[in-house]
Design a protein around this motif. Structure first.
Motif, PDB file in Angstrom:
ATOM      1  N   GLU A   1       0.720  -1.124   0.339  1.00  0.00           N
ATOM      2  CA  GLU A   1      -0.020  -0.026   0.008  1.00  0.00           C
ATOM      3  C   GLU A   1       0.902   1.282  -0.076  1.00  0.00           C
ATOM      4  O   GLU A   1       1.997   1.101   0.261  1.00  0.00           O
ATOM      5  CB  GLU A   1      -0.848   0.137   1.131  1.00  0.00           C
ATOM      6  CG  GLU A   1      -1.937  -0.873   1.364  1.00  0.00           C
ATOM      7  CD  GLU A   1      -2.643  -0.883   2.908  1.00  0.00           C
ATOM      8  OE1 GLU A   1      -3.643  -0.454   2.895  1.00  0.00           O
ATOM      9  OE2 GLU A   1      -1.727  -1.343   3.592  1.00  0.00           O
ATOM     10  N   PRO A   2       0.295   2.321  -0.352  1.00  0.00           N
ATOM     11  CA  PRO A   2       0.891   3.696  -0.433  1.00  0.00           C
ATOM     12  C   PRO A   2       0.989   4.140   1.243  1.00  0.00           C
ATOM     13  O   PRO A   2       0.043   3.844   1.890  1.00  0.00           O
ATOM     14  CB  PRO A   2       0.406   4.690  -1.028  1.00  0.00           C
ATOM     15  CG  PRO A   2      -1.089   3.944  -1.194  1.00  0.00           C
ATOM     16  CD  PRO A   2      -0.861   2.598  -1.261  1.00  0.00           C
ATOM     17  N   ASP A   3       2.039   4.603   1.679  1.00  0.00           N
ATOM     18  CA  ASP A   3       2.103   5.082   3.058  1.00  0.00           C
ATOM     19  C   ASP A   3       1.045   6.236   3.431  1.00  0.00           C
ATOM     20  O   ASP A   3       0.884   6.531   4.611  1.00  0.00           O
ATOM     21  CB  ASP A   3       3.571   5.519   3.395  1.00  0.00           C
ATOM     22  CG  ASP A   3       4.066   6.510   2.539  1.00  0.00           C
ATOM     23  OD1 ASP A   3       3.410   7.105   1.692  1.00  0.00           O
ATOM     24  OD2 ASP A   3       5.254   6.900   2.782  1.00  0.00           O
TER      25      ASP A   3
ATOM     26  N   ILE B   1       0.451   9.418  -5.406  1.00  0.00           N
ATOM     27  CA  ILE B   1       0.510   9.154  -6.943  1.00  0.00           C
ATOM     28  C   ILE B   1      -0.155   7.962  -7.220  1.00  0.00           C
ATOM     29  O   ILE B   1      -0.892   7.640  -8.423  1.00  0.00           O
ATOM     30  CB  ILE B   1       1.782   9.377  -7.395  1.00  0.00           C
ATOM     31  CG1 ILE B   1       2.516   7.920  -7.299  1.00  0.00           C
ATOM     32  CG2 ILE B   1       2.488  10.548  -7.249  1.00  0.00           C
ATOM     33  CD1 ILE B   1       3.646   7.864  -7.796  1.00  0.00           C
ATOM     34  N   MET B   2      -0.492   7.014  -6.226  1.00  0.00           N
ATOM     35  CA  MET B   2      -1.345   5.488  -6.588  1.00  0.00           C
ATOM     36  C   MET B   2      -2.636   6.187  -6.281  1.00  0.00           C
ATOM     37  O   MET B   2      -3.249   5.545  -5.292  1.00  0.00           O
ATOM     38  CB  MET B   2      -0.603   4.806  -5.541  1.00  0.00           C
ATOM     39  CG  MET B   2       0.838   4.286  -5.707  1.00  0.00           C
ATOM     40  SD  MET B   2       1.536   3.155  -4.616  1.00  0.00           S
ATOM     41  CE  MET B   2       2.253   4.541  -3.624  1.00  0.00           C
TER      42      MET B   2
ATOM     43  N   GLU C   1       6.515   4.349   0.126  1.00  0.00           N
ATOM     44  CA  GLU C   1       6.540   5.856  -0.362  1.00  0.00           C
ATOM     45  C   GLU C   1       6.272   5.688  -1.783  1.00  0.00           C
ATOM     46  O   GLU C   1       6.400   4.998  -2.431  1.00  0.00           O
ATOM     47  CB  GLU C   1       7.708   6.749  -0.134  1.00  0.00           C
ATOM     48  CG  GLU C   1       9.076   6.206  -0.631  1.00  0.00           C
ATOM     49  CD  GLU C   1      10.054   7.082  -0.542  1.00  0.00           C
ATOM     50  OE1 GLU C   1       9.820   8.416  -0.893  1.00  0.00           O
ATOM     51  OE2 GLU C   1      11.179   6.734   0.062  1.00  0.00           O
ATOM     52  N   ASP C   2       5.718   7.024  -2.290  1.00  0.00           N
ATOM     53  CA  ASP C   2       5.450   7.062  -3.761  1.00  0.00           C
ATOM     54  C   ASP C   2       6.664   6.996  -4.521  1.00  0.00           C
ATOM     55  O   ASP C   2       6.406   6.351  -5.740  1.00  0.00           O
ATOM     56  CB  ASP C   2       4.815   8.712  -4.044  1.00  0.00           C
ATOM     57  CG  ASP C   2       3.375   8.649  -3.634  1.00  0.00           C
ATOM     58  OD1 ASP C   2       2.686   7.733  -3.178  1.00  0.00           O
ATOM     59  OD2 ASP C   2       2.980   9.886  -3.717  1.00  0.00           O
TER      60      ASP C   2
ATOM     61  N   LEU D   1       9.483   4.090  -9.215  1.00  0.00           N
ATOM     62  CA  LEU D   1      10.508   3.153  -9.484  1.00  0.00           C
ATOM     63  C   LEU D   1      10.171   2.092 -10.393  1.00  0.00           C
ATOM     64  O   LEU D   1      10.836   1.516 -11.539  1.00  0.00           O
ATOM     65  CB  LEU D   1      11.319   2.963  -8.395  1.00  0.00           C
ATOM     66  CG  LEU D   1      12.549   1.783  -8.679  1.00  0.00           C
ATOM     67  CD1 LEU D   1      13.612   2.485  -9.620  1.00  0.00           C
ATOM     68  CD2 LEU D   1      13.176   1.335  -7.345  1.00  0.00           C
ATOM     69  N   GLY D   2       9.159   1.475  -9.856  1.00  0.00           N
ATOM     70  CA  GLY D   2       8.538   0.379 -10.581  1.00  0.00           C
ATOM     71  C   GLY D   2       8.037   0.711 -12.244  1.00  0.00           C
ATOM     72  O   GLY D   2       8.104  -0.002 -13.079  1.00  0.00           O
TER      73      GLY D   2
END
Length: 398
Positions: A259-261, A285-286, A313-314, A319-320
């Protein structure tokens, strides 16, 4: 290889006690897939192998299910919305779901119904698509900060789209109030007291992608030791994990929820041992994962069957996106959006981390590991995709 550290907190699940689910399993997934397979344009999305990335990370295999190629909608979400709407229409009209088809229903020229939902983008697009295919109406609510591109994807399908000044979870509540006043049918992928049937169908519909992936892995003569599942409310993660735990021995499958933080309600729930809500604007951003309240249908399954939860973190998602879009060696290129790429970002962040080996040991990644990832969306916000991949937004040195 360069070394850098991105924020990723890994929480072991103290409540891990896997059990098979009566709601989310092979039987329910295959019923949904039988329906999806009759839709015009259906074909299984690709399962792609990344051997060069696997070699760099030191694992046997990395497989990515590419949902950007789902019915031309650039995301997996329509699997849940279309199945739920079909089930809902069959219930309303007394029809047999096994005989139901979009084309036949549209020819009946019934008085159109209106379907309403809240979305960060992809789910609403799927509901709008299904409503148009069936000759029905759709009203889609989106939370504050939703991108114009995601709004346009929905309105281009003939739906009304309303962007609120609220976060996702408060927008869900607004949708419910307005739907009740207007007599609309709500097609939401989370549940609450008195509303569980439709989200159950949605979650079962998501498992079509898992059934395809298992079939594709069997054709390759392989099976996963690990699966990384990104989560917002946890509907997709639970629907897919329930299916996988039915197919494979649950104790042999290392499932990790990511999950996003800024919206890590499941991570916090795992830490506390009970459902925890996250409030505020959840500016990540997610966008597809910016949800602060766990789905109560999915949480018990994730609590029992996920080995670990990650809050990141975003920059991990960014990076992915870059790693999948600019692959190593002869690995195939995958265009993956912010929510679709975060699990690949976790693997890449582990690879480059100063304590890479310690993180691999924590995640139980070994030379024998075979990792399944789900790229759940493509570049659903094309401008933002370019800002990340070309312009370096949320870069490593940012």
């Amino acid at each position: 290889m360069s070394s850098f550290e991105l924020k990723m907190v890994i929480e072991d699940n103290a409540a891990y006690a896997p059990e098979r689910s009566d709601l989310f399993n092979r039987r329910t997934a295959r019923a949904a897939r039988a329906f999806h397979s009759k839709l015009p344009g259906y074909r299984p999305t690709p399962l792609l192998s990344l051997p060069a990335l696997a070699a760099a990370l030191g694992v046997e295999q990395i497989l990515v299910k590419d949902e950007s190629q789902r019915f031309g909608l650039n995301a997996f979400k329509m699997l849940g919305g279309a199945w739920a709407i079909a089930r809902l229409l069959c219930k309303e009209t007394g029809s047999d779901i096994n005989e139901f088809s979009f084309a036949a229903f549209r020819q009946q020229q019934r008085v159109p119904m209106t379907f309403a939902t809240t979305t960060d983008g992809n789910h609403g697009r799927g509901v709008a698509w299904a409503a148009r295919q069936l000759g029905q109406h759709a009203v889609i609510y989106m939370p504050k900060g939703s991108s114009p591109a995601r709004v346009k994807h929905i309105t281009d399908l003939g739906a009304e789209c309303i962007v609120t000044q609220m976060n996702y979870d408060d927008t869900v509540r607004l949708t419910m109030r307005n739907a009740e006043k207007q007599g609309w049918k709500v097609v939401q992928d989370t549940a609450w007291e008195g509303y569980s049937e439709v989200p159950t169908w949605i979650m079962q519909g998501y498992a079509t992608l898992a059934d395809e992936a298992v079939e594709q892995m069997q054709a390759l003569g392989t099976s996963p030791t690990h699966v990384f599942l990104q989560a917002g409310v946890g509907a997709m993660a639970a629907g897919v994990l329930g299916y996988l735990c039915d197919v494979y021995e649950a104790a042999s499958l290392h499932a990790v929820v990511v999950e996003p933080d800024k919206a890590d309600c499941l991570f916090r729930s795992a830490k506390r041992g009970e459902m925890v809500n996250v409030g505020g604007e959840m500016n990540t951003i997610m966008a597809g994962l910016a949800c602060g309240e766990p789905n109560p249908l999915g949480w018990p399954l994730l609590r029992g069957c996920a080995r670990q939860f990650i809050s990141c973190e975003d920059r991990v998602a960014a990076l992915g996106m870059r790693v999948l879009g600019n692959p190593l060696g002869d690995d195939p290129r995958i265009i993956s959006g912010e929510s679709g790429a975060v699990s690949a970002g976790v693997l890449a962040a582990v690879l480059h981390h100063p304590q890479s080996q310690a993180l691999k040991e924590k995640l139980r990644l070994t030379p024998a590991s075979r990792v399944l990832l789900l790229s759940t969306e493509g570049d659903t916000d094309p401008q933002h995709y370019r800002e990340v991949v070309w312009e370096g937004k949320d870069g490593i040195t940012a």
